[in-house]
Design an enzyme around this catalytic site. Structure first.
Site, short mmCIF file in Angstrom:
data_model
loop_
_atom_site.label_atom_id
_atom_site.label_comp_id
_atom_site.label_asym_id
_atom_site.label_seq_id
_atom_site.Cartn_x
_atom_site.Cartn_y
_atom_site.Cartn_z
N GLU A 10 0.83 -1.22 0.00
CA GLU A 10 0.00 0.00 0.00
C GLU A 10 0.86 1.26 0.00
O GLU A 10 2.06 1.21 0.30
CB GLU A 10 -0.89 0.03 1.25
N ARG A 93 -7.55 0.91 13.13
CA ARG A 93 -6.18 1.21 12.75
C ARG A 93 -6.18 2.29 11.67
O ARG A 93 -7.18 2.50 10.99
CB ARG A 93 -5.46 -0.03 12.22
N ASN A 95 -5.25 3.87 8.06
CA ASN A 95 -5.17 3.36 6.70
C ASN A 95 -4.40 4.38 5.87
O ASN A 95 -3.38 4.89 6.30
CB ASN A 95 -6.59 3.06 6.17
N GLU A 113 -11.68 -6.04 10.34
CA GLU A 113 -12.74 -7.05 10.32
C GLU A 113 -12.69 -7.89 11.60
O GLU A 113 -11.61 -8.24 12.08
CB GLU A 113 -12.58 -7.96 9.11
N ASN A 146 -9.68 6.06 2.76
CA ASN A 146 -8.73 5.51 1.80
C ASN A 146 -8.15 6.61 0.93
O ASN A 146 -7.81 7.68 1.43
CB ASN A 146 -9.40 4.39 0.99
N ASP A 196 -9.70 2.04 -3.87
CA ASP A 196 -8.70 1.96 -2.80
C ASP A 196 -7.83 3.21 -2.85
O ASP A 196 -8.30 4.31 -2.64
CB ASP A 196 -7.91 0.65 -2.97
#
Length: 291
Positions: A10, A93, A95, A113, A146, A196
């Site tokens: 990422e 958390r 991102n 999740e 995101n 994303d």
């Protein structure tokens, strides 16, 4: 270009001063740096999932680590926490994150999740870390904060909340760093799956990575139309940035987490990092965090 596979690659950032691509592997809890000259990948392990990394003006990096903002000193291989947030949300958390045109670091949170495909909704937020280390909450009730970037005239902030399956634009005040008045830019088509990471090019068009859609798409934020699609050889495409000596190359990260054995057999390049050339458009250099 990077064959070393990432569980959740990422936040690619081109670091001109090192001729390198810096990125994170969120789930492996690593910050990585690929040298474009030597082809070497170096990595530094951290003690929590690391959502994003950005360049610091004085050297090293600012990172969004677990639910903390922190500095990473690459040479000393050390991490210094600046500030912890959301201590009342142990399942959250950080991102994606990026530095704005005035040197402020924007980064957002999300709920992890609790079981496959199950997460508590609207637990995330978007924050700005100012150069004086103060933090402002910009958005609340976000699902998965995101992709983000700013228009070339610095009047608009673009942001993706993945579970809206859309890109939104906000009025942006470059002097204060505040955002306001969201409006829809683009809603993804079914085959594009979930948006994303995102970046902007030198023509002011947006590039959005489509996780589970195996592509990056180019959008015109003025018209709200998709104008280009680039397909990639694996489905879990996570983010993109421009780099190379004249910012004419696009670097694209991917993930193998979330794919079962059957899918992995069909997608041997899952988790690798790709370089796209010949797009006919360049990107712009990354902003540096101002402290």
């Amino acid at each position: 270009v990077v064959k070393e596979k990432n569980r959740m690659g990422e936040c690619p950032v081109w670091e001109e001063r090192e001729n390198a691509l810096v990125y994170v592997d969120i789930n492996s809890q690593k910050v990585c740096r690929w040298n474009a000259v030597t082809n070497e990948v170096q990595s530094m392990s951290v003690d929590a999932p690391v959502g994003s990394v950005a360049l610091r003006w004085c050297g090293g990096y600012v990172i969004a680590l677990g639910t903390s903002f922190a500095f990473l000193d690459w040479d000393a291989q050390s991490v210094t926490t600046i500030l912890k947030i959301e201590q009342d949300k142990p399942n959250n958390r950080f991102n994606d994150g990026k530095v704005d045109p005035k040197g402020r670091f924007f980064a957002g949170t999300m709920a992890e999740e609790t079981a496959p495909g199950v997460r508590v909704r609207r637990q995330g937020a978007l924050y700005t870390l100012y150069p004086d280390y103060s933090v402002v909450k910009q958005l609340d009730q976000v699902d998965i904060s995101n992709g983000l970037d700013w228009s070339l005239d610095h009047r608009t902030f673009f942001h993706i909340d993945s579970l809206t399956y859309a890109v939104h634009a906000f009025d942006y005040d470059v002097h204060t760093g505040k955002i306001a008045c969201p409006k829809l830019v683009y809603r993804l088509e079914k085959e594009e799956q979930m948006p994303d990471g995102m970046c902007i090019d030198a023509e002011g068009k947006l590039w959005v990575a489509c996780i589970d859609g195996g592509r990056v798409i180019r959008l015109d934020p003025e018209t709200g139309k998709r104008i280009q699609t680039v397909m990639l050889p694996t489905s879990r495409i996570t983010s993109c940035c421009f780099g190379g000596k004249d910012y004419s190359e696009m670097y694209v990260t991917s993930a193998y987490d979330g794919l079962d054995e059957t899918a992995l057999a069909k997608e041997p390049q899952a988790g690798e990092i790709f370089k796209i050339t010949g797009l006919g458009v360049k990107g712009i250099p990354q902003n540096f965090y101002a402290a």
